[in-house]
Design a protein around this motif. Structure first.
Motif, short mmCIF file in Angstrom:
data_model
loop_
_atom_site.label_atom_id
_atom_site.label_comp_id
_atom_site.label_asym_id
_atom_site.label_seq_id
_atom_site.Cartn_x
_atom_site.Cartn_y
_atom_site.Cartn_z
N ARG A 293 0.82 -1.20 0.00
CA ARG A 293 0.00 0.00 0.00
C ARG A 293 0.87 1.26 0.00
O ARG A 293 0.59 2.21 -0.72
N ASN A 294 1.92 1.26 0.82
CA ASN A 294 2.82 2.43 0.85
C ASN A 294 3.49 2.66 -0.50
O ASN A 294 3.65 3.80 -0.95
N LEU A 295 3.89 1.55 -1.16
CA LEU A 295 4.51 1.64 -2.48
C LEU A 295 3.55 2.27 -3.48
O LEU A 295 3.91 3.19 -4.23
N VAL A 296 2.31 1.81 -3.50
CA VAL A 296 1.34 2.30 -4.48
C VAL A 296 0.98 3.76 -4.19
O VAL A 296 1.01 4.61 -5.08
N TYR A 297 0.65 4.05 -2.92
CA TYR A 297 0.21 5.41 -2.59
C TYR A 297 1.31 6.45 -2.83
O TYR A 297 1.06 7.54 -3.37
N SER A 298 2.53 6.13 -2.43
CA SER A 298 3.62 7.10 -2.59
C SER A 298 3.88 7.41 -4.05
O SER A 298 4.14 8.55 -4.44
N ASN A 299 3.80 6.39 -4.90
CA ASN A 299 4.06 6.61 -6.33
C ASN A 299 2.87 7.25 -7.04
O ASN A 299 3.06 7.98 -8.02
N LEU A 300 1.67 7.02 -6.56
CA LEU A 300 0.52 7.73 -7.11
C LEU A 300 0.62 9.22 -6.81
O LEU A 300 0.31 10.05 -7.66
N GLU A 301 1.07 9.56 -5.59
CA GLU A 301 1.27 10.97 -5.25
C GLU A 301 2.37 11.59 -6.10
O GLU A 301 2.28 12.72 -6.55
N LYS A 302 3.44 10.79 -6.32
CA LYS A 302 4.54 11.28 -7.16
C LYS A 302 4.07 11.50 -8.60
O LYS A 302 4.47 12.46 -9.26
N ALA A 303 3.20 10.62 -9.08
CA ALA A 303 2.70 10.75 -10.45
C ALA A 303 1.85 12.00 -10.63
O ALA A 303 1.81 12.59 -11.71
N LYS A 304 1.17 12.44 -9.57
CA LYS A 304 0.37 13.66 -9.65
C LYS A 304 1.26 14.88 -9.85
O LYS A 304 0.86 15.87 -10.45
N GLU A 305 2.47 14.82 -9.31
CA GLU A 305 3.37 15.97 -9.37
C GLU A 305 4.14 16.03 -10.69
O GLU A 305 4.62 17.08 -11.09
N LEU A 306 4.29 14.87 -11.36
CA LEU A 306 5.03 14.82 -12.62
C LEU A 306 4.04 14.81 -13.78
O LEU A 306 3.04 14.11 -13.75
N SER A 307 4.34 15.59 -14.79
CA SER A 307 3.42 15.70 -15.93
C SER A 307 3.80 14.76 -17.07
O SER A 307 2.95 14.35 -17.85
N GLU A 308 5.09 14.40 -17.19
CA GLU A 308 5.52 13.63 -18.36
C GLU A 308 6.28 12.36 -17.98
O GLU A 308 6.08 11.31 -18.57
N ASP A 309 7.17 12.44 -17.00
CA ASP A 309 8.04 11.30 -16.70
C ASP A 309 7.24 10.11 -16.18
O ASP A 309 6.29 10.26 -15.40
N ASP A 310 7.64 8.91 -16.60
CA ASP A 310 7.03 7.69 -16.09
C ASP A 310 7.58 7.39 -14.70
O ASP A 310 8.68 7.81 -14.33
N ILE A 311 6.80 6.65 -13.91
CA ILE A 311 7.18 6.27 -12.56
C ILE A 311 7.56 4.80 -12.55
O ILE A 311 6.81 3.94 -13.03
N ILE A 312 8.73 4.50 -12.01
CA ILE A 312 9.18 3.11 -11.89
C ILE A 312 9.81 2.93 -10.52
O ILE A 312 10.72 3.68 -10.15
N GLU A 313 9.32 1.96 -9.74
CA GLU A 313 9.94 1.65 -8.45
C GLU A 313 9.67 0.18 -8.11
O GLU A 313 8.56 -0.32 -8.29
N GLU A 314 10.70 -0.47 -7.62
CA GLU A 314 10.58 -1.87 -7.20
C GLU A 314 11.11 -2.01 -5.77
O GLU A 314 12.08 -1.36 -5.40
N ILE A 315 10.45 -2.85 -4.99
CA ILE A 315 10.92 -3.12 -3.62
C ILE A 315 10.92 -4.64 -3.40
O ILE A 315 10.25 -5.39 -4.11
N GLN A 316 11.66 -5.06 -2.40
CA GLN A 316 11.74 -6.47 -2.06
C GLN A 316 10.80 -6.76 -0.90
O GLN A 316 10.84 -6.09 0.14
N LEU A 317 9.93 -7.76 -1.07
CA LEU A 317 9.03 -8.17 0.00
C LEU A 317 9.66 -9.24 0.87
O LEU A 317 9.61 -9.17 2.10
N TYR A 318 10.22 -10.25 0.21
CA TYR A 318 10.91 -11.34 0.90
C TYR A 318 12.09 -11.76 0.03
O TYR A 318 12.30 -11.20 -1.05
N ASP A 319 12.83 -12.76 0.48
CA ASP A 319 13.92 -13.28 -0.35
C ASP A 319 13.34 -13.79 -1.67
O ASP A 319 12.39 -14.60 -1.67
N ASN A 320 13.91 -13.27 -2.76
CA ASN A 320 13.53 -13.70 -4.12
C ASN A 320 12.10 -13.29 -4.50
O ASN A 320 11.56 -13.80 -5.50
N ILE A 321 11.48 -12.41 -3.71
CA ILE A 321 10.12 -11.95 -4.03
C ILE A 321 10.13 -10.43 -4.07
O ILE A 321 10.47 -9.78 -3.08
N PHE A 322 9.75 -9.87 -5.21
CA PHE A 322 9.78 -8.43 -5.42
C PHE A 322 8.43 -7.96 -5.94
O PHE A 322 7.67 -8.73 -6.55
#
Length: 399
Positions: A293-322
């Protein structure tokens, strides 16, 4: 020498020279008349040459003296004018200093008035805050009394239990509708108690929002006071009430001040009844889903501030799971699983994937009180030798 010049170029010196000149003129006139060879006879003509000699004497000697007097008086006049100029300049400088002093006094008065105005404004704001707080806490006591009366009847817990019992679970969208229908029946059955509770809470919302002298930070402070009083069962009942037509008016305020920030997703009826996780699994899944939820919400807020650039972010949940989020014209979320683990958050991969699907719908649509349709979601799976990628593509929710 300087004293001689001072004596020479004085007004009284000029007067003495004039008197001296007049005396000489009179003396010469007497001498000229007495000692001169005049023949006073009407038969003879006057001696013009003698008169001319007398005129030459007066013009040459006395005229020169009078010219000197004119020079002296001119010089004296210049001195006096210069002194007057100096006096006027000194007076002007004194006036300028007095004017500058007045300016300083005016500035001090202005600063004093400004400070006085600030004190008055602060006093006025304090009085208004006192009036507001008196009204706010009086209404808050009414809200607490209503809440306590309902809590004594265990009504909040009963409403949630009855919704769980009367909801028919088949698929996500029908499940939501079934829950809303169940809530409507519960509300109508307990309207006398619940309506007073919702009304007093809404009045608290309005008294904060409509107070003109509260800034945003102060409004957040008072909403936090209210939010701290709402229990888990109350929050669930509020959530379903605001999903219905009954909560149409207070909903924008509740969203603005993030009243459902601490509502655990898995505590909602649609999840608790669908997946039936045990206590340990619920705790672990809530931790994992909080990261999502934090990943989605933070990037949705970031997308509101950017007009053109795409948003890309990846995080690790567990070993070998992203998990990654990619926002352009659509919102794409990828669950990347490498080396096929035996379980994820204590449950199998298929169940975790299904929970994630429902959670993403809830994060993007349901929790934002926006309508979801199955056509908004496109799912796909990409499998290689060592990893599986689950793709979830969503249409960007309307604002």
């Amino acid at each position: 020498m300087e004293k001689f010049y001072q004596f020479l170029f004085e007004e009284r010196t000029a007067s003495k020279v004039v008197i001296f000149g007049l005396m000489i003129t009179l003396l010469m006139l007497l001498l000229f008349l007495i000692k001169g060879s005049w023949n006073f006879s009407f038969s003879e003509s006057i001696g013009e040459d003698k008169i001319g000699q007398f005129g030459d004497f007066v013009g040459g000697f006395v005229g020169t003296l009078f010219s000197l007097v004119g020079v002296i008086l001119f010089y004296v006049s210049l001195k006096e004018q210069r002194a007057d100029f100096r006096t006027n300049q000194d007076a002007l400088e004194n006036q300028l200093e007095a004017f500058q002093q007045q300016i300083k006094e005016f500035e001090l008065q202005r600063e004093e008035l400004s400070e006085t105005r600030k004190i008055f404004e602060q006093q006025t704001k304090t009085m208004k805050n006192q009036q507001f707080e008196s009204s706010f806490y009086s209404l808050l006591n009414v809200f607490i009394d209503n809440r306590n009366r309902i809590s004594a009847l265990n009504l909040f817990k009963t409403v949630i239990t009855n919704i769980e019992a009367n909801s028919h679970i088949s698929d996500y969208t029908p499940t939501i509708k079934s829950i809303y229908d169940s809530y409507f029946n519960e509300y109508m059955a307990n309207r006398a108690e619940l309506a007073m509770y919702f009304m007093s809470l809404y009045r608290l919302f309005k008294i904060i929002e409509e107070c003109p002298h509260l800034d945003n930070s102060e409004k957040i402070y008072y909403h936090k006071i209210i939010r701290a009083l709402i229990s888990k069962d109350e929050l669930l009942v509020l959530y379903y009430n605001y999903q219905s037509e009954f909560g149409k008016n207070p909903l924008p305020i509740a969203l603005k001040y993030n009243y459902f920030k601490h509502l655990e997703v898995l505590s909602k009826v649609e999840f608790s009844k669908t997946f039936e996780l045990n206590a340990r699994e619920s705790i672990e899944m809530n931790k994992t889903l909080s990261k999502v939820r934090n990943l989605v919400y933070s990037n949705l807020e970031k997308a509101k501030e950017l007009s053109e650039d795409d948003i890309i972010e990846e995080i690790q949940l567990y070993d070998n799971i992203f998990i990654g989020i990619y926002i352009s014209d659509i919102i794409e979320i990828r669950l990347i699983i490498k080396n096929k683990p035996s379980s994820i958050a204590g449950i199998n991969e298929s169940k975790f994937k299904n929970i994630l699907t429902y959670i993403l719908v809830d994060i993007l649509y349901t929790s934002q009180f926006k309508k979801f349709d199955v056509a908004f979601l496109e799912e796909s799976t990409t499998t290689t030798e060592n990893q599986v990628i689950y793709n979830f593509k969503f249409e960007t929710p309307d604002e």
